[in-house]
Design a protein around this motif. Structure first.
Motif, mmCIF file in Angstrom:
data_model
loop_
_atom_site.group_PDB
_atom_site.id
_atom_site.type_symbol
_atom_site.label_atom_id
_atom_site.label_comp_id
_atom_site.label_asym_id
_atom_site.label_seq_id
_atom_site.Cartn_x
_atom_site.Cartn_y
_atom_site.Cartn_z
ATOM 1 N N ASN A 99 5.339 -1.330 8.815
ATOM 2 C CA ASN A 99 5.080 -0.023 8.225
ATOM 3 C C ASN A 99 3.894 0.677 8.870
ATOM 4 O O ASN A 99 3.902 1.904 9.047
ATOM 5 C CB ASN A 99 4.841 -0.166 6.726
ATOM 6 C CG ASN A 99 5.026 1.132 5.981
ATOM 7 O OD1 ASN A 99 6.151 1.602 5.823
ATOM 8 N ND2 ASN A 99 3.946 1.741 5.532
ATOM 9 N N VAL A 154 10.066 -6.910 6.740
ATOM 10 C CA VAL A 154 9.282 -5.690 6.574
ATOM 11 C C VAL A 154 7.865 -6.104 6.211
ATOM 12 O O VAL A 154 7.658 -6.900 5.299
ATOM 13 C CB VAL A 154 9.872 -4.783 5.484
ATOM 14 C CG1 VAL A 154 9.041 -3.507 5.349
ATOM 15 C CG2 VAL A 154 11.321 -4.436 5.803
ATOM 16 N N PHE A 162 5.514 -0.107 2.077
ATOM 17 C CA PHE A 162 6.687 -0.240 2.948
ATOM 18 C C PHE A 162 7.481 1.057 3.096
ATOM 19 O O PHE A 162 8.569 1.054 3.682
ATOM 20 C CB PHE A 162 7.658 -1.287 2.374
ATOM 21 C CG PHE A 162 7.071 -2.638 2.089
ATOM 22 C CD1 PHE A 162 6.359 -3.328 3.051
ATOM 23 C CD2 PHE A 162 7.263 -3.231 0.853
ATOM 24 C CE1 PHE A 162 5.851 -4.596 2.792
ATOM 25 C CE2 PHE A 162 6.759 -4.499 0.579
ATOM 26 C CZ PHE A 162 6.048 -5.178 1.557
ATOM 27 N N ALA A 185 8.874 2.258 6.614
ATOM 28 C CA ALA A 185 9.767 1.265 7.211
ATOM 29 C C ALA A 185 11.103 1.220 6.485
ATOM 30 O O ALA A 185 12.168 1.187 7.122
ATOM 31 C CB ALA A 185 9.104 -0.109 7.190
#
Length: 240
Positions: free
Chosen positions: A164, A194, A207, A210
């Protein structure tokens, strides 16, 4: 995949031990618990990065409880790629860890090698069962043959990270590469992790950027290894 998806584990978090991060693991797990996370990867930088911890730091992770503030702590490292199948921690130390990230960083001995050498190094590391995921592979300073890397990830079940921080604060120029990696992972059913790459407690579990890219590129929820605590532990071969 829903826009409101809440992952249960953050597999890429730095503590003060990294030398350029600002929170303790206690502070991080408190913040993680407040956000509903059930696990964090304590993945401080390997010793080759300037300012990184001494190798003994990773041996001493045995002092970290398995759970802090009701959050599972995955004792790990963000190791530096030094060469073909060569990381900056010896195998006996890697074997003690729950989670091993491998990635390129400037100033660690693998700068300016080019796409072919970078790709060969990553492909070899994905054959190493100690390596769980390749971190921030979209870094434009270390270009890769993404098609080859994704095929190898699918074959070895090594996760590729969609980081991210690469969209908002680190590694400028990563966005297009990350999109390419996500699209190829969707096509080849390759595993994805992630990570927030948080360097302060307030950033753990962030996050948003992402996850948006993964959804736009057609990645299935089942491909995200850290979607739940159970899926994370299963991916890492750990007991609940």
């Amino acid at each position: 995949m829903s826009n409101t998806l809440a992952l249960e584990a953050d597999l890429h978090v730095h503590t003060v031990a990294s030398g350029h991060a600002f929170s303790t693991i206690g502070e991080i797990t408190l913040a993680a618990a407040a956000k509903g996370l059930k696990a964090v990867g304590m993945t401080d930088h390997g010793p080759a990065l300037p300012g990184g911890p001494h190798p003994y730091h990773f041996a001493a992770l045995r002092f970290i409880p398995e759970y802090l503030n009701d959050v599972r702590v995955l004792r790990g490292v963000e190791s530096n790629i030094l060469g073909k199948n060569k990381l900056d921690l010896p195998d006996p130390l890697l074997d003690r860890l729950d989670l091993v990230l491998a990635g390129f960083h400037e100033g660690c001995g693998f700068d300016n090698k080019g796409v072919k050498a970078n790709t060969r190094a990553v492909l070899a590391l994905m054959e190493n069962p100690r390596v769980n995921l390749i971190c921030h592979p979209g870094n434009p300073n270390f270009p890769l043959d993404y098609a080859e890397v994704v095929r190898q990830a699918a074959a070895t079940r090594t996760a590729l990270e969609i980081n991210n921080a690469s969209f908002i604060i680190s590694r400028r120029g990563s966005v297009g590469n990350c999109r390419t990696i996500a699209r190829l992972c969707a096509e080849h059913d390759a595993p994805i992790a992630v990570g927030s790459d948080s360097h302060i407690a307030q950033g753990v579990g962030e996050f948003t950027e992402a996850l948006a890219v993964l959804q736009e590129e057609g990645v299935r929820l089942e491909q995200i290894v850290n979607r739940t605590l159970a899926s994370t532990l299963s991916f890492l071969g750990l007991d609940a």
